[in-house]
Design a protein around this motif. Structure first.
Motif, mmCIF file in Angstrom:
data_model
loop_
_atom_site.group_PDB
_atom_site.id
_atom_site.type_symbol
_atom_site.label_atom_id
_atom_site.label_comp_id
_atom_site.label_asym_id
_atom_site.label_seq_id
_atom_site.Cartn_x
_atom_site.Cartn_y
_atom_site.Cartn_z
ATOM 1 N N UNK A 64 54.695 62.910 -79.391
ATOM 2 C CA UNK A 64 53.766 62.850 -78.405
ATOM 3 C C UNK A 64 52.637 63.857 -78.604
ATOM 4 N N UNK A 65 52.244 64.734 -79.707
ATOM 5 C CA UNK A 65 51.591 65.685 -79.827
ATOM 6 C C UNK A 65 50.147 65.356 -79.732
ATOM 7 N N UNK A 66 49.356 66.162 -78.793
ATOM 8 C CA UNK A 66 48.066 65.465 -78.785
ATOM 9 C C UNK A 66 46.990 66.542 -78.872
ATOM 10 N N UNK A 67 47.136 67.716 -78.146
ATOM 11 C CA UNK A 67 45.893 68.652 -78.186
ATOM 12 C C UNK A 67 45.720 69.229 -79.486
ATOM 13 N N UNK B 157 61.985 61.128 -71.737
ATOM 14 C CA UNK B 157 61.697 61.383 -73.221
ATOM 15 C C UNK B 157 60.386 60.543 -73.487
ATOM 16 N N UNK B 158 59.627 60.258 -72.278
ATOM 17 C CA UNK B 158 58.235 59.485 -72.511
ATOM 18 C C UNK B 158 57.275 60.410 -72.042
ATOM 19 N N UNK B 159 56.458 60.811 -72.847
ATOM 20 C CA UNK B 159 55.336 61.584 -72.241
ATOM 21 C C UNK B 159 54.099 61.455 -73.028
ATOM 22 N N UNK B 160 52.926 62.278 -72.680
ATOM 23 C CA UNK B 160 51.932 62.215 -73.443
ATOM 24 C C UNK B 160 50.750 61.091 -72.896
ATOM 25 N N UNK B 161 50.106 60.802 -73.906
ATOM 26 C CA UNK B 161 48.778 60.073 -73.706
ATOM 27 C C UNK B 161 49.401 58.761 -73.143
ATOM 28 N N UNK C 190 49.105 71.653 -87.942
ATOM 29 C CA UNK C 190 50.279 71.165 -86.806
ATOM 30 C C UNK C 190 51.457 71.420 -87.554
ATOM 31 N N UNK C 191 51.722 71.136 -88.971
ATOM 32 C CA UNK C 191 53.180 71.195 -89.545
ATOM 33 C C UNK C 191 53.469 72.410 -90.315
ATOM 34 N N UNK D 51 46.882 60.258 -85.133
ATOM 35 C CA UNK D 51 48.143 60.022 -84.726
ATOM 36 C C UNK D 51 47.869 59.058 -83.591
ATOM 37 N N UNK D 52 48.798 58.182 -83.045
ATOM 38 C CA UNK D 52 48.808 57.326 -82.041
ATOM 39 C C UNK D 52 48.285 57.926 -80.721
ATOM 40 N N UNK D 53 48.749 59.279 -80.405
ATOM 41 C CA UNK D 53 48.266 59.750 -79.128
ATOM 42 C C UNK D 53 46.588 59.951 -78.896
ATOM 43 N N UNK D 54 46.082 60.385 -80.086
ATOM 44 C CA UNK D 54 44.646 60.608 -80.177
ATOM 45 C C UNK D 54 44.036 58.990 -80.300
ATOM 46 N N UNK D 55 44.713 58.500 -81.268
ATOM 47 C CA UNK D 55 44.060 56.979 -81.391
ATOM 48 C C UNK D 55 43.829 56.149 -80.068
#
Lengths: 292, 295, 442
Positions: free
Chosen positions: A224-227, B115-119, A158-159, A240-244
């Motif tokens: 917000x990165x998820x995929x 600015x809010x997006x994603x899960x 990712x980084x 990260x929070x998104x996946x969590x």
């Protein structure tokens, strides 16, 4: 005679304008006030739901004010999942991602903005056109490559690419660099500074607003990165929070309050950053969208 | 001699500055892109031996109803989202360009969702859209609209995702506002003196002068809309009945559920070509329609 | 060989034999040598699960116990609560050759994972350690086998029943359902709880889930087939199945039956008292007990009989597979055996009544707990009875994943009014297309 007619015309002209303006203002509020409430509605609902006791969530008509304010719902999220770990992980990804983006993109942007070399415009166009490459096209080969590097279950996939210049940010920074007068650099050059020194000591300090803008955009992106983490990170302690959260909601799907509390905590940092850095955020769109 | 030396030095330094980008381009974009093209001619599940099958994946793609459905969903979403996003963004920008009190507060409120997006946002809206206990149907109840099954209804699921994305129209408003503020006021004053009415001013001054901004929103919005994933993954899993089965959902399923990596590579390649061609098309049209000179 | 149903056994015979086995194993466990001696086996294992927090706590207990006996084997437990995420992880890790040493494998995954060479066949290891299959549910052995080899050791085995809110039944003056009821009767009872305008409705009679293997059982009870006998073709599109789905759809349209939708925002209306009955799996018993607390009285009743009069409920289970890429097969095998032995199965499944234990010798403990206070008055034994008498003794084909995907994408629309026949035709078509892909190489 002639003069008085003119005044009369002007009077009616101005009063018409005034009336029009008043009408305009009224109309403006008539649109903006309900609109603003609509835009806030989802967030208010999130806040309200996250603070409700269980029995109040499944009532109809909706009760907006909780009987008892369940602040404990937020604490409960921490009891159920390692939310704090998720947050720290997300912060790590975001900070390094932002730093890497600024590093790689500002270098390339400076190269494109300030140097003449054969093929520059073609390369710049090539860079811009990579924005059209969907992440899905490179996903499978990249996965195999990162496996070969031994980078699976780490943040490296990712980084690391962040440090090698991202087209959008390079474009944004280049647009800004082009507006900086060349004279300022020339002065430094006469003092014997080389181009890297000029870039570091003259250009970057002058470009703080543009860098701040790029940093904020990158912040929202990495936060917000998820995929990519969904695919690359296997260890829950590295989520990260998104996946969590995506994992959390499927387990607590019946608990709207906890889901909303978790979502709210995930959204709080972007909201805060937005409030403190709104100016740079807006500026980013102005630079990229209008002067483009 | 001196001059060409200097030029050469400048060129070398320039190349050095863009070198990191170029390496990244080769390693993270061009290389994988080429590899994906190669994979697309194979039958491979990532485990057993890779088998070269020529154009078979592409032929199969043309007969794959799931593929066509995913393409249709994505194009329909992209079309309606872009149109509505531009109309609503433009209208709100026009309204917000009025010098009324409290505008700063209004702008903050309208920009915030952008600015809010994603899960987390997808989760929030999934609950908001709940047929029985969601706040949206509750609100619509006041104007006499019966409960809508937003995410469980085949006809409403895609509009639901469009509505949710339109909540984030703020970034478009910002761009349009900046464009509006860049229009010299003298133009309007001159038009007003000439007795031009509002509609004429909008069509003859505002929209032509705003065309670069509209063009930008269109291109960026298009590329992003074609790749929508998280929303459908979290809210509908592509259903009901493939109503929100975006191109990316199909790719996800083909890649990570069915492990048909060659077939998925062919699909991804087609997506790239579609995005590339339509983007070029927008750029081509814009050369005749977008008014740069006046800016 | 494996496919014999124990339904022929009487309940008493069955439990007696299971009890004897449990006694034997407990006795062997109590032998000083076995319990005191610490093994000097060493290594590190990664163990991936797809469970909820309640189960994870029990996994940790079993790891602790294991480490008393095997102090030099470190176990790293990674749980993914979300199935979608879990399978993405397993599939990517499979391609990368980095599968966890031991991981959760459902009945449906055995053939696909086995076919890709991801999980280690166990027959040789079983023979080496003198283990046989007699302590496992025969249907589960069939589901956990691939090309004549047992691929996984069982964790749990599940079927379905109806959970009902007794308090609500009392309020409405509706008599409790009885074990010999039919789907017709179930829908009729459900209708009694439905009230008011659909746009204001917050109470329903029955909640039905969209999960394919649940409804496959329902279809079977209605006389319709899903697959051919050799599992090579899907034949789900037949008039019996259309009729069963049509009936379900009619009940939903009438507001008697409700579904949750395939979204994370689906609430659990049974827990919140918004619904009288819920179709739920055996694994949910403890989770429902935990979620309801003492807000109302509830019980469990048998899965209804189908229109053919047949009592049929589908069964599927969870098990543990050893990755072929494991660094140390012996260590992984040792751990796999440990977490599936009777003692561990008691902890994982029977002490808190999850699903049915994957070992018959753990059933007596399960039934013992079922008779304790918190379960008193609740007929959780329905699940063991059904597993003996009504569980359909079938396996799932290698293309079950594709069947599920085609099913999941369309079933909600059928619940919402789409033509069931159209849906079954498409599911059948897609499943068979997948079957062709799997079998073309043979």
């Amino acid at each position: 005679m002639a003069a008085s007619t003119k005044t009369k015309v002007q009077d009616s002209f101005w009063s018409r304008r005034k009336r029009l303006r008043l009408q305009n203002h009224l109309l403006t509020y008539l649109v903006l006030v309900p609109g603003a409430l609509l835009f806030l509605y989802p967030l208010l609902w999130m806040l309200s739901t996250s603070l409700k006791p269980k029995h109040q969530i499944f009532t109809y008509p909706i009760e907006w004010i909780p009987d008892t304010w369940m602040w404990s719902n937020y604490g409960e999220v921490f009891n159920q999942v390692p939310f704090w770990t998720y947050t720290v992980n997300t912060a790590v990804i975001t900070v390094i991602g932002v730093v890497g983006t600024l590093f790689g993109s500002s270098l390339a942007a400076y190269g494109f903005a300030r140097f003449r070399f054969p093929g520059r415009d073609a390369l710049f166009l090539l860079m811009l056109s990579t924005m059209m490459v969907p992440i899905w096209v490179t996903l499978i080969p990249s996965f195999l490559m990162f496996r070969w590097f031994g980078w699976l279950n780490s943040y490296l996939p990712i980084l690391v690419p962040a440090f090698f210049a991202q087209p959008f940010y390079t474009f944004l920074l280049r647009q800004f660099f082009m507006t900086v007068p060349v004279d300022l650099e020339d002065a430094a050059r006469i003092d014997g500074a080389n181009r890297l020194q000029i870039f570091l000591n003259v250009m970057l300090p002058l470009s703080r607003p543009a860098l701040a803008t790029a940093a904020i955009f990158a912040f929202f992106f990495y936060w917000n990165e998820f995929l990519l983490p969904l695919i690359y990170i296997q260890d829950q302690n590295k989520f990260p929070i998104s996946v969590g959260i995506s994992s959390f909601i499927s387990e607590y799907r019946s608990d709207f309050a906890l889901m909303m509390a978790a979502s709210g905590m995930a959204l709080a940092p972007p909201i805060l950053v937005f409030f403190f850095a709104q100016r740079y955020f807006i500026q980013g769109f102005v630079i990229s969208g209008v002067k483009g | 001699m001196f001059n060409s030396d200097l030029l050469r030095r400048e060129a070398i330094q320039g190349y050095l500055f863009i070198l990191p980008w170029f390496i990244g381009f080769l390693v993270f974009t061009a290389g994988p892109l080429t590899a994906a093209l190669g994979f697309s001619f194979t039958d491979w599940n990532g485990v057993s031996a890779m088998e070269f099958i020529g154009f078979e994946n592409y032929i199969q793609l043309s007969q794959d109803s799931r593929f066509w459905q995913s393409l249709k969903v994505t194009l329909v979403f992209t079309f309606f989202f872009l149109i509505l996003n531009i109309i609503i963004g433009f209208a709100l920008a026009l309204v917000m360009n009025q010098p009324v009190r409290g505008m700063r507060l209004f702008r903050t409120i309208y920009y915030l969702p952008a600015v809010l997006s994603g899960v987390a946002v997808a989760v929030l809206w999934a609950i908001l859209f709940h047929r029985e206990f969601g706040a949206l149907n509750w609100l619509l109840g006041f104007v006499g609209i019966k409960r809508i099954g937003w995410l469980v209804s085949e006809s409403w699921a895609l509009p639901s995702i469009i509505i949710m994305e339109l909540w984030r129209v703020g970034s478009t408003i910002i761009i349009f506002l900046a464009g509006l503020q860049g229009i010299p006021p003298e133009l309007y004053e001159a038009a007003e003196v000439d007795g031009a009415n509002r509609r004429w001013r909008l069509w003859s001054i505002t929209i032509p002068l705003m065309s670069p901004s509209i063009f930008f929103v269109l291109i960026v919005g298009f590329i992003n809309a074609m790749q929508v994933f998280t929303q459908a993954y979290i809210m509908t899993r592509g259903g009901p009945n493939y109503a929100t089965f975006f191109y990316s959902m199909n790719l996800y399923q083909t890649t990570f559920r069915e492990l048909r990596l060659g077939y998925a590579s062919a699909q991804a390649g087609v997506l790239f070509v579609i995005i590339f061609l339509i983007t070029l098309g927008i750029i081509w049209v814009s050369r005749y329609r977008v008014n740069y000179e006046l800016v | 060989m494996y496919r014999r149903n124990p339904a022929g056994l009487s309940r008493r015979d069955f439990l007696k034999s299971a009890g004897a086995m449990a006694g034997g194993i407990a006795a062997s466990g109590a032998m000083p040598l076995a319990s005191l001696a610490q093994s000097d086996m060493s290594g590190a294992l990664q163990w991936n699960t797809n469970h909820n927090t309640l189960s994870v706590n029990d996994f940790k207990i079993v790891i602790e116990n294991f480490n008393e006996e095997f102090p030099d084997i470190a176990i790293n437990l990674i749980n993914h609560g979300d199935s979608e995420q879990y399978y993405t992880q397993i599939n990517t890790a499979g391609v990368a050759g980095t599968l966890p040493d031991l991981f959760y494998v459902r009945s449906f995954d055995v053939a696909p994972f086995g076919g890709r060479g991801w999980i280690h066949p166990l027959n040789d290891l079983m023979a080496r350690d003198g283990m046989d299959l007699s302590d496992f549910w025969p249907a589960q052995v069939a589901q956990n086998s691939y090309e004549g080899q047992l691929m996984t050791l069982p964790y749990d085995f599940s079927n379905w029943a109806i959970y009902y809110n007794k308090t609500m039944f009392d309020e409405f003056g509706v008599p409790y359902p009885t074990d010999d009821w039919t789907w017709d009767e179930c829908y009729e009872i459900a209708a009694a709880f439905q009230e008011g305008d659909p746009s204001e409705q917050t109470r329903w009679g029955l909640e039905m889930h969209q999960w394919p293997w649940l409804i496959m059982g329902l279809l079977h009870a209605g006389g319709g087939a899903i697959y051919t006998d050799d599992y090579r073709h899907c034949i789900v599109n037949n008039p019996e199945n259309v009729a069963t789905l049509q009936r379900l759809q009619d009940e939903m349209a009438a507001g008697n039956v409700v579904h949750r939708g395939n979204t994370p925002a689906g609430l659990d209306p049974f827990l919140t008292g918004n619904i009288a009955m819920e179709v739920q799996g055996s694994w949910a018993a403890y989770y429902i007990l935990d979620g309801i607390g003492d807000s109302f009285e509830w019980d469990i009743v048998k899965f209804p009989r189908g229109s053919t009069g047949l009592s049929a409920v589908s069964a599927a289970g969870g098990a543990w597979g050893i990755a072929t890429n494991t660094a140390d097969l012996d260590v992984a095998w040792e751990f796999c055996k440990y977490i599936t032995n009777t003692e561990s199965t008691n902890i994982l499944i029977s002490n808190q009544l999850r699903s049915l234990p994957g070992r018959l010798s753990s059933v007596p403990r399960w039934e013992e707990v079922a008779g304790t206070d918190i379960w008193k008055g609740r007929k959780v034994q329905v699940f063991t009875d059904q597993m003996l008498n009504d569980a359909i003794n079938w396996s799932y084909p290698v293309y079950q994943g594709e069947f599920d995907a085609a099913w999941n994408a369309r079933i909600i629309s059928v619940f919402e009014g789409n033509d069931p026949e159209e849906m079954l035709r498409q599911v059948e078509e897609e499943a068979n297309a997948a079957a062709d892909r799997y079998f073309e190489d043979e």
